[in-house]
Design an enzyme around this catalytic site. Structure first.
Site, PDB file in Angstrom:
ATOM      1  CB  CYS A  79      -0.901   0.022   1.244  1.00 40.51           C
ATOM      2  SG  CYS A  79      -1.840  -1.493   1.462  1.00 40.51           S
ATOM      3  CG  LEU A 132      -1.558  -4.187  -4.350  1.00 44.00           C
ATOM      4  CD1 LEU A 132      -2.378  -4.087  -5.627  1.00 44.00           C
ATOM      5  CD2 LEU A 132      -0.069  -4.236  -4.683  1.00 44.00           C
TER       6      LEU A 132
END
Length: 631
Positions: A2, A51
């Site tokens: 992320c 993500l």
């Protein structure tokens, strides 16, 4: 995997501007394209780009504890979260997700800042404590995941996964750090804790930082881990070989957990081949492997990658990069924000691009050379150490110093006639010699490059100080272990920086089993004489891998990603150098001796000198400045 960003107002309880934290967070969209999360409250703003890898359904961030008194934003993966969770449940904590993020937050509730010592993985995170009006930030032990931060003149403490996350803040001072520029042109990257901006810092690997409401100055980061280089008790090389493979196998195994497609990079080198060989024995389906080839034979290693792929029946794909793939140069400024001169960043970008078409998570072999003494420069350094030991320091300086100054550079000559660097190294102490061997530009070159005003601003500061400070804290005085330690603290972090930016540009998570901290601790305690034997680096590792890999993989010369820079600067990049490095903007910066910039190009054009390394540093510096000035 992320991107995280945040703002903590240390002076007031005014709620931060939503548009500001949104802009900071959106600057990291490439790191987390799946979801975005924003939290605002008086004095604090937290942002997250996700993500999705684990607990896709319920792992959204920022994530809060039960009474909403604490919140976390997290980038990375904690591989032992499933082991920690029952321990925390026994202490009475209930879990509402299946994510590692919630385990970190609960661990912090129990163990406070010491929670990082219980985590096994790669991470950068921030935890906000509403009760104590305190922000806690942390970075993993080896620096796999990045974290930038700054305390601004208006009292705002800002942080983010990349420098670009801080740029939207209107109070961020954009003053270049002269010492960072000196370090960049010495190493080709800016080592922690500096950044290109004087007021922005990178949290060093293995450190945490706590900042509280009302603090008027930036607190010093606190170290929670270091590479021990303490004897691990293994006395038999056969036992060491067996245990190394078993420990690596376990480090790989815990990195195979994902709810998305997973594979591996396969270059055909020792480290990536070892990772793939062990993965193949653990997975129920063929390992998805990715390799990058070049259309110039001397740069291409795909035959070796294919040999390993065939042996382990992987689902293998090779993408070919053209030798004239110089169009990617223009992306470098945005990709790295700060100047970054490792030219292998471009093929790394391409292999990540290719891998992302097939997988969301890829395992890599990074870290083997630093941990197990694989680089050629270790062999050269140890040979010089023997010579240094034969002469008193004063005699070495008197004998080899003048020889190093008088001997011609002779770029054009055969290798055995290029003795200038060796003479210069022998005149120095061990750390100074290591700095000389890893520097991209000599002290003399940097003096000629820098303007008088920049030299005055430096006030005599020399980039060797980075290594000297690390050497002062090194837990070993063994000459090989010492330079491994220096590489693990500096050069390796730059490689991880390269891979993080190249992979996250494609929303690809890269996991690094050879940098599992328990494995790193154990490898550091191996006998140095098992790692480097004569001219054979990674000696122990290669012996251990003999049942798994053929000799032409284990014992071929190390190559790595290379691009034809010297040719490019006499061809397609010649005009780009002139437009960017010799531009008015670079001249107006007042940082460089413009005559020297022109001289480099003229001498390189003539073919008698190869200045491509320095010219690449200058070009990537110019690209970075162009990006930062426009941001």
């Amino acid at each position: 995997m992320c991107g995280i960003a945040g703002l903590f107002d240390t002076r007031s309880d005014e709620t931060p501007n939503r548009d500001l934290i949104t802009a900071m967070t959106d600057a990291l969209t490439h790191r987390g394209p799946d979801e975005s999360g924003i939290h605002l409250e008086p004095g604090v703003a937290l942002g997250h780009r996700r993500l999705s890898i684990i607990d896709i359904a319920s792992g959204q961030q920022p994530l809060f504890n039960d009474d909403k008194s604490a919140a976390i934003v997290f980038n990375g993966e904690v591989y032992n979260f499933a082991e920690l969770r029952p321990e925390l449940e026994e202490l009475g904590y209930r879990f509402h997700t299946n994510s590692d993020t919630e385990v970190i937050l609960r661990a912090w509730e129990v163990w406070g800042c010491e929670c990082v010592k219980r985590l096994r993985g790669m991470f950068a995170f921030a935890i906000w404590s509403q009760k104590h009006r305190r922000l806690f930030i942390a970075r993993d032990r080896l620096g796999i995941k990045p974290l930038y931060y700054a305390l601004l003149p208006n009292g705002h403490f800002v942080f983010g996964s990349e420098l670009k996350a801080l740029l939207p803040h209107p109070s961020l001072e954009r003053k270049r750090d002269a010492c960072a520029i000196e370090e960049y042109f010495a190493y080709g990257y800016i080592p922690e804790p500096r950044s290109i901006y004087a007021g922005v810092h990178k949290l060093p690997p293995g450190h945490t930082l706590v900042i509280e409401k009302g603090q008027k100055s930036l607190p010093r980061p606190s170290k929670y881990w270091d590479i021990p280089f303490a004897d691990n008790g293994i006395t038999s090389i056969a036992d060491a070989e067996h245990e190394l493979i078993e420990r690596l196998r376990q480090a790989i195994d815990i990195r195979l957990v994902a709810e998305v497609p997973l594979g591996a990079f396969l270059s055909g080198g020792v480290d990536s081949s070892a990772v793939v060989a062990l993965m193949a024995g653990m997975m129920d389906q063929p390992v998805k492997t990715c390799a990058i080839g070049f259309d110039v034979p001397e740069f291409d290693e795909t035959a070796y990658a294919r040999e390993v792929a065939e042996r382990y029946q992987t689902d293998h794909q090779t993408d070919t990069v053209k030798a004239d793939d110089y169009e990617l140069v223009d992306k470098m400024g945005w990709l790295y924000d700060e100047p970054f001169a490792d030219s292998s960043a471009m093929p790394t970008y391409r292999v990540c691009e290719a891998a992302r078409k097939r997988v969301t998570v890829a395992l890599s072999g990074d870290g083997g050379d630093e941990n197990l003494a694989g680089y050629r420069r270790y062999r050269m350094h140890m040979a010089e150490e023997k010579l240094r030991g034969m002469f008193p320091a004063g005699l070495r300086r008197a004998l080899f110093g003048p020889l190093g100054a008088l001997y011609p550079k002779a770029d054009w000559a055969p290798q055995f006639l290029r003795a200038k660097t060796t003479f210069q190294s022998l005149a120095r102490d061990s750390v100074g010699a290591w700095f000389h061997s890893v520097s991209r530009m000599t002290d003399g070159q940097r003096r000629r490059l820098f303007s008088q005003s920049l030299s005055n601003e430096l006030g005599g500061y020399n980039a060797v100080q980075v290594l000297r400070e690390h050497a002062q804290h090194a837990p070993t005085d063994d000459p090989l272990s010492l330079v491994q330690y220096l590489d693990l603290k500096t050069f390796l972090v730059s490689i991880l920086h390269k891979v993080d930016r190249a992979s996250m540009a494609h929303s690809l998570e890269v996991r690094v089993p050879l940098l599992d901290h328990l494995l790193v601790e154990w490898m550091s305690g191996l006998k140095p004489e098992w790692k480097l034997v004569g001219g054979d680096g990674k000696h122990l590792f290669k012996r251990a891998l003999k049942p798994l890999l053929p000799d032409d993989i284990l014992y071929r010369p190390k190559q790595g990603f290379s691009i034809p820079l010297a040719k490019w600067f006499r061809g397609p990049l010649r005009e780009k150098y002139r437009q960017l490095v010799l531009s008015e903007a670079m001249q107006d910066s007042g940082l460089f001796n413009v005559d020297y910039l022109r001289q480099l190009q003229a001498q390189h054009d003539s073919g008698r000198s190869d200045h491509s390394v320095v010219m690449w540093e200058l070009l990537t510096f110019a690209l970075s400045q162009q990006h930062l000035d426009a941001a």
